[in-house]
Design an enzyme around this catalytic site. Structure first.
Site, mmCIF file in Angstrom:
data_model
loop_
_atom_site.group_PDB
_atom_site.id
_atom_site.type_symbol
_atom_site.label_atom_id
_atom_site.label_comp_id
_atom_site.label_asym_id
_atom_site.label_seq_id
_atom_site.Cartn_x
_atom_site.Cartn_y
_atom_site.Cartn_z
ATOM 1 N N GLY A 17 0.771 -1.227 0.000
ATOM 2 C CA GLY A 17 0.000 0.000 0.000
ATOM 3 C C GLY A 17 0.808 1.286 0.000
ATOM 4 O O GLY A 17 0.245 2.375 0.131
ATOM 5 N N GLY A 19 2.838 2.276 -2.563
ATOM 6 C CA GLY A 19 2.987 2.823 -3.906
ATOM 7 C C GLY A 19 4.135 2.246 -4.706
ATOM 8 O O GLY A 19 4.653 2.890 -5.625
ATOM 9 N N SER A 22 3.146 1.906 -8.456
ATOM 10 C CA SER A 22 3.072 3.213 -9.122
ATOM 11 C C SER A 22 4.464 3.755 -9.430
ATOM 12 O O SER A 22 4.749 4.201 -10.551
ATOM 13 C CB SER A 22 2.327 4.219 -8.240
ATOM 14 O OG SER A 22 1.000 3.800 -8.026
ATOM 15 N N ASP A 44 4.754 -9.662 -7.470
ATOM 16 C CA ASP A 44 3.739 -9.525 -6.427
ATOM 17 C C ASP A 44 2.587 -10.481 -6.713
ATOM 18 O O ASP A 44 2.012 -10.457 -7.800
ATOM 19 C CB ASP A 44 3.226 -8.083 -6.413
ATOM 20 C CG ASP A 44 2.319 -7.792 -5.219
ATOM 21 O OD1 ASP A 44 1.759 -8.743 -4.650
ATOM 22 O OD2 ASP A 44 2.171 -6.619 -4.868
ATOM 23 N N THR A 506 -6.703 0.467 -6.335
ATOM 24 C CA THR A 506 -5.979 -0.803 -6.230
ATOM 25 C C THR A 506 -6.357 -1.600 -4.984
ATOM 26 O O THR A 506 -6.669 -2.790 -5.091
ATOM 27 C CB THR A 506 -4.463 -0.554 -6.296
ATOM 28 O OG1 THR A 506 -4.167 0.074 -7.545
ATOM 29 C CG2 THR A 506 -3.698 -1.856 -6.204
#
Length: 583
Positions: A17, A19, A22, A44, A506
């Site tokens: 969580g 990022g 991203s 992942d 997400t």
């Protein structure tokens, strides 16, 4: 603009969580825009590259991005890699291996440890070039191998003899399955240690648990000689309107955490990235991550008109629902970093405050229950706070196993048996035994379990399910009269599974994916908790938070429209004592 061109291999790692996807995707896009041939790989298990890149990313073969030909992508599916590794290990036993021994080896290779090794085995092929049909200038990995995986690959040579001549359980399988890859593993580990070839980017937010996780990873990697590390602080919020009290308090909270950053991280080169009020999906928004000008253009186009929505039930409403039966098992589940621990703590304390006997426990090795329960000065005497400590449970389990398997063995053989048992596979079984005890007491009282991040939770439940099948198979009791822990989790009269998520694309998608996985195991979630939602009642004047709340409201409305479960909302809390404020 940040430059990622120092080394060929880039690894992005950090707590769930924060990022990672991203930033790793933005880095890959930037490198491709600069004219480089780039391969972006996710290891992942809950990969969301497809969402972030706004194009299909498969796990069978490398595919070029349709709108950016220099960028190629692939997912490494850990479960699929594990199955493939298992098949290769069994086939390597040769024609003389008996069916019984083959089945034993296959059973040995059914744990988390094997999945980790298999994933590493798969991505080493990309580093060595075996899996790459063409040469890439840069290879970017979304998530890095764990310290445990890397340590396993540095096991002593004595392992070969032990695995060849010992039929005891081993999570890495027979040595014949590893020997052929031994040289490749050795070369890849050397590449990871080489600061001219590899950089590790530790991604964190300005939050205590996130920074602690980054510090742990930094320490583990450094102990293995992987010292070329950078710290990326993501989602740093700077208020535009200083008269907005809520906005200023959020910023101050982050500043405090950064001022008290763990020592391990304080010496690393650091780069900060701002909190963006929009979801980073698609090439345009990925390109904006490192460009203030592009961010401004997107912000100017964003519509701040908020969504009209009815009241979403809150934590008090959820506790009202949960206490109706007077006892039962309550499990909070979800991706790492969404607030499972704080939600479990608040539910447990609220139930105890209402006079119910409650045990609050966790199976998450990274959980910090006492950080939250310690915020309450006078905890109810009928609340018991425990932790299923994986290390303690594993030590107890190992001592029992060594006593059984080490009978009549030499000191060196016993030492290798201990080394073999020191793995996540053993930990998984040991934790399950403790977990089963906690479940049993839920027939008489409330047991609130804060579970580990999604992948670990599913592995735990899979172990529980396998245990159930084994009990049914080996027991003389009528299967219809057995009530194993797995059946208790499936029984909605006893167990309430609560999916915790954040009001972001997400985490919501991953919660939906987790719900599907659970339903395949006939485990049906009772409710969703949408955590850290910016409160609808507060009159924000800061434009960043106004836009952030608008996006959150759209997502919450979409969850309520498609979910068959109850949806509850927990507002973002800016004070340090989160649980006290929630209650």
């Amino acid at each position: 603009m940040m430059d990622f061109r120092d080394t060929k291999f880039l690894f992005f790692t950090g707590k769930g969580g924060v990022g990672k996807t991203s930033l790793s995707s933005a880095a890959a896009v930037q490198l491709a825009d600069q004219g480089n041939k780039v391969l972006l790989i996710s290891t992942d298990p809950a990969s969301n590259l497809t969402d972030v890149l706004a194009t299909e990313v498969g796990d069978k073969k490398i595919a070029k991005h349709p709108d950016l030909s220099n960028l190629s992508t692939i997912n490494i599916d850990p479960e699929e890699a594990g199955e493939s590794y298992k098949n290769r290990a069994v086939s390597s036993l040769g024609m003389l291996a008996t069916p019984v021994y083959r089945n034993k080896v296959r059973e040995q290779l059914s744990g988390a440890c094997t999945v980790e090794i298999a994933s590493f085995d798969e991505f080493t092929r990309f580093i060595s070039g075996e899996a790459n049909p063409e040469e890439y200038d840069y290879i970017v990995f979304d998530t890095a191998p764990t310290g445990h995986t890397l340590r396993l690959l540095e096991l002593p040579d004595a392992w070969s003899d032990f695995l060849d001549h010992n039929e005891g359980a081993s999570c890495i399988g027979p040595s014949t399955a590893l020997k052929s890859n031994h040289q490749r593993y050795k070369e890849v580990v050397e590449v990871l240690k080489d600061p001219n070839q590899t950089t590790f980017y530790l991604v964190a937010r300005a939050e205590e648990t996130s920074l602690k996780e980054a510090a742990r990873s930094a320490k583990e990697l450094a102990e293995l000689g992987m010292n070329n590390q950078r710290l990326l602080l993501n989602g740093i919020y700077t208020p535009i309107n200083l008269e907005d009290e809520f906005a200023v308090q959020i910023a101050e909270k982050a500043k405090f955490q950064l001022k008290n950053i763990p020592q391990t991280l304080s010496t690393l080169p650091v780069q900060e990235f701002p909190l963006l009020p929009y979801n980073i999906l698609g090439l345009e928004k990925l390109r904006s991550v490192f460009s203030k000008e592009k961010q401004q253009l997107i912000l100017e186009r964003e519509n701040t008109e908020e969504v009209k929505m009815g009241k979403t039930p809150n934590l008090t409403d959820l506790v009202d629902d949960l206490e109706k039966d007077g006892h039962g098992l309550i499990m909070t589940m979800g991706k790492g970093g969404v607030g499972k621990t704080v939600t479990a703590s608040a539910i447990a304390i609220a139930l105890a405050n209402r006079g119910h006997k409650v045990t609050l426990t966790t199976t998450d090795p990274a959980a910090h229950l006492t950080d939250y329960t310690g915020q309450i000065v006078d905890l109810p005497a009928i609340l018991t706070v425990e932790r299923i400590d994986p290390k303690v449970e594993t030590e107890i389990y190992i001592e029992k196993a060594v006593a059984q398997r080490g009978a009549g063995k030499t000191e060196d053989q016993i030492k290798l048996i201990r080394e073999d048992l020191n793995s996540p596979c053993t930990e998984e079984v040991a934790v399950f035994h403790a977990f089963s005890k906690a479940i049993r007491s839920a027939k008489r009282q409330f047991v609130v379990v804060d579970t580990a991040p999604t992948g670990h939770t599913l592995l735990l439940l899979d172990t529980t399910g396998s245990y159930h099948k084994q009990v049914v198979k080996q027991s003389n009791i009528d299967a219809s009269k057995l009530h194993t822990p797995y059946q208790m989790i499936q029984d909605q009269k006893i167990t309430k599974v609560i999916l915790v998520t954040l009001p972001e694309t997400t985490p919501i998608r991953e919660a939906q994916s987790l719900q599907s996985d659970l339903e395949r195991a006939e485990i049906y979630p009772y409710a969703w908790v949408i955590n850290q939602s910016l409160p609808t009642a507060y009159k924000f004047t800061d434009p960043i938070l106004l836009q952030k709340r608008k996006h959150q409201q759209e997502l919450i409305a979409s969850v309520k429209s498609v979910s068959t479960n109850n949806a509850f909302q927990i507002d973002y809390i800016k004070e340090e004592k989160i649980v006290a404020e929630m209650l």
